[in-house]
Write an enzyme that holds these catalytic residues in place. Structure first.
Site, mmCIF file in Angstrom:
data_model
loop_
_atom_site.group_PDB
_atom_site.id
_atom_site.type_symbol
_atom_site.label_atom_id
_atom_site.label_comp_id
_atom_site.label_asym_id
_atom_site.label_seq_id
_atom_site.Cartn_x
_atom_site.Cartn_y
_atom_site.Cartn_z
ATOM 1 C CG HIS A 65 -2.037 0.921 1.182
ATOM 2 N ND1 HIS A 65 -1.878 2.276 1.120
ATOM 3 C CD2 HIS A 65 -3.365 0.698 1.139
ATOM 4 C CE1 HIS A 65 -3.071 2.851 1.052
ATOM 5 N NE2 HIS A 65 -3.984 1.915 1.059
ATOM 6 N NE ARG A 125 -2.579 6.068 -3.114
ATOM 7 C CZ ARG A 125 -2.914 5.137 -3.994
ATOM 8 N NH1 ARG A 125 -2.796 5.357 -5.282
ATOM 9 N NH2 ARG A 125 -3.336 3.950 -3.596
#
Ligand code: FAD
Length: 572
Positions: free
Chosen positions: A238, A260
């Protein structure tokens, strides 16, 4: 040495989304059967489903479709997923989310018109992630646990599964050997059907997100039982692990994908955005691409004070960030960072294992009596898991496993006598550090060696020389673990003993990850070989399948769609 024996019809290892859904479905399908959930921690309080932040992918909204969700999953997985399993994932996710809301009582966030709110996650062509704020897993696991408690399903909490035990003739599973962590005594549970749902967990990497109870125990037990594991080289990193220094366990924990997705920026040590240089989708590229770009920036030395990079959200408005990402803002504040209006240090962190035990659509494995679901299973995600497809996977296949174990037990299940010698041998292996004398090594230094090997040589960027070196290092680490001696003999809540068992399992699974990474001579999704940077022809896609030390490359069957084609009508 086994002090107690228990019989049950269905035994479930693990109480995450997969384990609890399996328990509820098995109970609903066959209420007359005895069901036992055995778990290393406390039921409902451990594992990663509880930690799910961003949410759950499901095609519900107008304009979305299961075909679109399927294509995103296949393309995200770089054409390696088993297409029938992926199809099951996207179709049954719709049923499971309805069940979670309407039967189990989950409250997910809603739009002003009352429909379920679905947010953007990176790597997907539609905003389809159902969520409860940014702490979705607590809602899901609390409701599941309440329902399991309410049904009187038996629980063995703080019971660590240590070995799958076959029948005397070796043709089927008889049951599972446990250590009762509270007393340190051995318990053997005989069962007609067993579900492996211990949730993988790549905690062999220096930075990692999963809960501390996860150490690939299920995968290691499956390996020792001679089962085939696929896609083991595919470890997902991640991009945004929190980086707050070596003194805190908060380092490595994840800051959710939605940051994001919502438009967050990644900055290097000079506070410049860099993702545009690596991919046109910039920060919204898939996790593998973003993690690789970040690792390269870090290797170039352009880093934050702790050796990572930064995430910046302030351009989206501090109040908006506080409202949308309350949990993340608080988590960062606990570590001295201001997510809403400042910069937060981040580093890629090992998050998820796409690889796992090979299984059939009804969750059966090659070993009669053993079923698998959730992160212990392999084949659904291929080379890359989309954010939001993890909890969908564990709930979808947990439910399938519950239904099919109930049917299997009714049809052909029987309690079978275990191989006594196998039990004795497993007990003797667990006893190793009590027998070795005198104390020779320090577990922390061994853990540090494992971290170093896996992070530097079997992590985000790999090559043949590094992988071969890693295999040798893992071999000598395993030898050191075999010589390790514990101080004292008290077995009750002996966390050093459990840590030793964790490291043994992590070392075994690390070896398999490394062997599969050596065998895959191309770069796809989470697996990147700097000596083989090309993906190769997608039409000839093959997946790794490993049994003990033998790795085979097996062709992917394109049962629904071939590379270059799509199931989307409007794209045809
Ligand atoms: C921080 C974080 C955030 C995430 N966010 C998302 C997200 O937003 N969306 C998404 O789709 N996915 C997300 N994931 C991934 C998701 O959590 C997993 O894909 C999924 O929950 C795994 O479910 P599971 O039931 O297989 O395993 P888990 O939920 O991890 O459960 C495993 C269980 O097995 C038990 N266990 C382990 N070893 C043993 C043993 N030896 N004996 C007995 N019991 C054992 C554990 O104690 C635990 O109860 C996230 C993961 C993390 C770590």
């Amino acid at each position: 040495m086994v002090t107690s024996r228990i019989d049950t019809d269905i035994l479930i290892l693990g109480s995450g989304g997969a384990g609890l859904f399996a328990a509820l479905h098995a109970h609903q399908a066959a209420p007359e059967l005895s069901i036992t959930v055995a778990v290393k921690g406390l039921l409902g309080k451990c594992g990663c489903t509880r930690m799910v932040q961003g949410g759950y992918n499901v095609a519900l909204a107008k304009g979305d479709s299961i075909e679109r969700h399927f294509m995103d999953t296949i393309e995200g997985g770089k054409w390696l997923p088993d297409q029938d399993l992926a199809w099951q994932l996207v179709t049954l996710a719709v049923e499971r989310i309805r069940e979670l809301e309407n039967e189990l009582g989950c409250f997910f966030d809603r739009n002003p018109d009352g429909s379920i709110h679905q947010k953007a996650f990176a790597g997907q062509t539609f905003d389809r992630t159902v969520h409860k704020g940014d702490l979705t897993g607590i809602e899901i696991i609390n409701r599941l646990a309440e329902q399991v408690w309410a049904r009187g399903i038996a629980r063995l909490e703080e019971h660590r599964a240590v070995e799958l035990i076959r029948t005397r003739d070796g043709t089927a599973l008889s049951g599972v050997l446990f250590v009762d962590m509270r007393t340190g005594e051995y318990v053997f549970v005989r069962a007609k059907a067993v579900l492996l749902a211990t949730g993988g967990g790549p905690t062999m990497y220096r930075y990692h997100t999963p809960s501390g109870d996860k150490s690939c125990d299920g995968l290691a037990m499956a390996l020792r039982a001679g089962l085939r594991l696929r896609d083991m080289e595919m470890v997902q990193f991640h991009p945004t692990g929190l980086l707050a220094g070596a003194h805190t366990r908060m380092t490595g924990t994840v800051l959710e994908e939605g940051l994001r997705g919502a438009g967050g920026h990644l900055l290097n040590g000079e506070r410049e955005r860099f993702m545009g240089r690596y991919d046109p989708k910039a920060e919204r590229a898939t996790r593998d691409i973003v993690s690789r770009a970040m690792f390269s920036e870090i290797k170039n030395g352009n880093t934050s004070p702790h050796g990572g990079l930064y995430i910046s959200m302030s351009h989206l408005g501090a109040d908006n960030v506080r409202k949308q990402f309350k949990g993340m803002v608080e988590r960062c504040a606990d570590c001295g960072f201001d997510l809403a209006s400042g910069l937060v240090e981040v580093v890629p962190t090992a998050h998820y294992m796409m690889g796992g035990v090979e299984f059939a659509a009804d969750c059966r494995t090659e070993l009669p009596g053993l079923f698998v679901a959730g992160e212990d299973s392999g084949g659904v995600h291929g080379a890359n898991r989309l954010g939001g497809n993890g909890v969908a996977n564990s709930t979808v296949f947990g439910a399938v496993a519950g239904d099919s174990m109930a049917a299997w037990v009714r049809r052909e299940g029987a309690l079978r006598e275990p191989d006594g010698a196998a039990i004795e041998s497993a007990v003797a292996t667990c006893e190793t550090p009590f027998k070795n004398r005198p104390a020779r090594s320090n577990l922390e230094s061994l853990r540090e060696k494992l971290f170093e090997t896996m992070w530097e040589r079997v992590g985000i960027l790999r090559d043949a020389a590094g992988l071969e070196q890693a295999l040798a290092e893992l071999g000598s680490l395993n030898d050191e673990l075999d010589r390790f001696a514990l101080d004292g003999t008290n077995r009750a809540f002996n966390l050093s003993w459990h840590d030793w068992m964790n490291l043994k399992n992590l070392a075994a699974v690390s070896r398999v990850i490394t062997a599969a990474a050596i065998a895959r001579k191309d770069s796809r999704g989470a697996h990147f070989r700097s000596d083989f940077p090309e993906t190769g022809p997608l039409d000839e896609s093959a997946f790794t399948s490993i049994c003990f030390d033998e790795v085979a490359m097996r062709p992917v069957k394109f049962t629904r769609v071939r590379p270059g084609q799509t199931l989307l009508k409007d794209a045809a």
